[in-house]
Write an enzyme that holds these catalytic residues in place. Structure first.
Site: not given
Ligand SMILES: Cc1cc2nc3c(=O)[nH]c(=O)nc-3n(C[C@H](O)[C@H](O)[C@H](O)COP(=O)(O)OP(=O)(O)OC[C@H]3O[C@@H](n4cnc5c(N)ncnc54)[C@H](O)[C@@H]3O)c2cc1C
Length: 391
Positions: A133, A166, A249, A371-372
């Site tokens: 994703y 992952s 889930e 995320s939170n």
């Molecule tokens: C251990 C781990 C395993 C993972 N495994 C997978 C996997 O197998 N497959 C996969 O596809 N993805 C995976 N992910 C990715 C995960 O789904 C994303 O990290 C997550 O969706 C957040 O996206 P981002 O990292 O791009 O952060 P961003 O979306 O860029 O967010 C950055 C910051 O901005 C904040 N933010 C963003 N939008 C908003 C909003 N609208 N309002 C308020 N705050 C906001 C977020 O909370 C965060 O603090 C994994 C992540 C981790 C940490």
């Protein structure tokens, strides 16, 4: 605080407990408890063999309908099994993405041909899946995916990049969100394509995390191929399918998670006793808060499991935010209790203790699966009916 079980459900618990104990004290004793948070890239081959043994004994996908290879278990039975699994110190399940995300998606949205091709291998533990994703510019804003797929003859040709995938390095297949119509509005031009990982057009680059393990990876698609028929739910209909995957889930893992957290909490209490910090009033207060949090999570989980069908959407909405923060804080408490000892390596060059590993990995709990900040948005909008955030 226990689940109220019928006689049949008690017998089911006994059957699961006996099988798990025999296996995890016998042929699989070396991988007991391995592959958990922060430790996911250890014993991968052995844990794949374990997944196959589980499949052969009928313990994979137990909640799936029988016609798809499951046992047709109720969510309560699934919860009981998960609790027993953690109690027996079962290893991290390498096949969980196929079993808990892709499988239910195919049962709901897949064609009969796709179900026949893919479900048996997931149940048997023969094929491992990963989830494609997230991209560098599409995480919380998932509809922004830029990886493209175009149809050439009877094959999809895929170009682009995924990140944080992952288990990509040991997966056989990936369900990939691809843009298949660049002119359509963001959510409408996406397809959900099943792509084999072992091919020349795919490069996987594991990302080493601060805990020392490389649990997830960057995945580059450079002319990767997928069968035309391997689109789930129809071309350009992938957004609906992707959202369906995220809703599968069912909460059955919550009791297992509770038990795991209970075990970690007990280890933290043991540290407090050993270091003498248990006599410090501030630490005692923090330990008490952690114990209360554990009870709150259990009550909330039992409420969701005992009242399936009732409108408990608010309980479900707060669950992820609550447990992930609790877990992160427990890790912090563990390190504070250890004091200077928290900074000592277990071995060279960078071998961390199990506690250090889960402390570091718990930071990720507040990011993956929403995320939170995103969880708070969801609680505000769906739970409390507040105005939607401006888009
Ligand atoms: C251990 C781990 C395993 C993972 N495994 C997978 C996997 O197998 N497959 C996969 O596809 N993805 C995976 N992910 C990715 C995960 O789904 C994303 O990290 C997550 O969706 C957040 O996206 P981002 O990292 O791009 O952060 P961003 O979306 O860029 O967010 C950055 C910051 O901005 C904040 N933010 C963003 N939008 C908003 C909003 N609208 N309002 C308020 N705050 C906001 C977020 O909370 C965060 O603090 C994994 C992540 C981790 C940490």
């Amino acid at each position: 605080m226990e689940l109220q079980l019928t006689k049949e459900e008690e017998e089911f618990r006994h059957e699961a407990r006996s099988w798990l104990r025999a296996q995890l004290n016998g042929p699989f004793k070396d991988i007991r408890g391995r592959g958990a948070s922060g430790d996911q890239d250890t014993y991968v081959e052995e844990r794949i063999a374990w997944g196959k043994a589980m499949g052969a004994a009928g313990w994979n996908c137990i909640g799936w309908p029988k016609e798809h290879g499951g046992r047709g278990c109720t969510i309560k039975e699934e919860a009981v099994f998960n609790e027993e699994y953690v109690r027996a110190n079962g290893p991290g399940n390498v096949g969980h993405i196929g079993q808990t995300l892709l499988g239910p998606t195919l049962i709901h949205f897949g064609s009969a041909k796709q179900q026949k091709r893919f479900l048996p291998a997931i149940v048997a533990g023969d094929e491992i899946w990963c989830q494609g994703y997230s991209e560098p510019g599409a995480g919380s804003d998932l509809a922004n995916v830029q990886t493209k797929a175009r149809l050439v003859g009877d094959q999809w040709i895929i170009e682009g990049q995924k990140i944080w995938t992952s288990g990509a390095q040991y997966s056989d297949w990936c369900f990939v969100l691809c843009r298949t119509d660049s002119d359509a509005p963001k959510h409408r031009g996406i397809s959900y394509i099943l792509v084999p990982m072992k091919q020349v057009g795919i490069e996987v680059r594991p990302i080493k995390q601060m805990g020392g393990s490389a649990e997830f990876a960057e995945v580059f698609f450079d002319g990767a191929k997928a069968d035309q028929d391997h689109v789930v739910g129809g071309v350009n209909n992938g957004w609906k399918v992707a959202m369906g995957t995220l809703s599968f889930e069912r909460g059955a893992s919550t009791l297992g998670q509770q038990y795991l957290f209970q075990q970690e909490f007990e280890q933290v209490v043991a540290v407090a006793r050993r270091t003498g910090a248990a006599n410090d009033p501030v630490f005692r207060q923090r330990l008490a808060q952690a114990a209360i949090g554990l009870k709150i999570m259990r009550v909330n989980a039992l409420r969701m499991l005992e009242h399936q069908g009732a409108d408990l959407s608010r309980e479900a909405l707060i669950s992820k935010l609550y447990w992930s923060n609790w877990h992160r804080d427990l890790g912090k408490l563990a390190m504070d209790l250890l004091g200077p000892e928290a900074e000592l390596l277990d071995g060279l060059p960078y071998e961390l203790t199990r506690m250090q590993k889960w402390y570091l990995f718990a930071r990720a709990d507040t990011i993956y699966a929403g995320s939170n900040q995103i969880q708070r948005n969801i609680i505000g909008e769906r739970g409390l009916g507040l105005p939607k955030e401006p888009r």
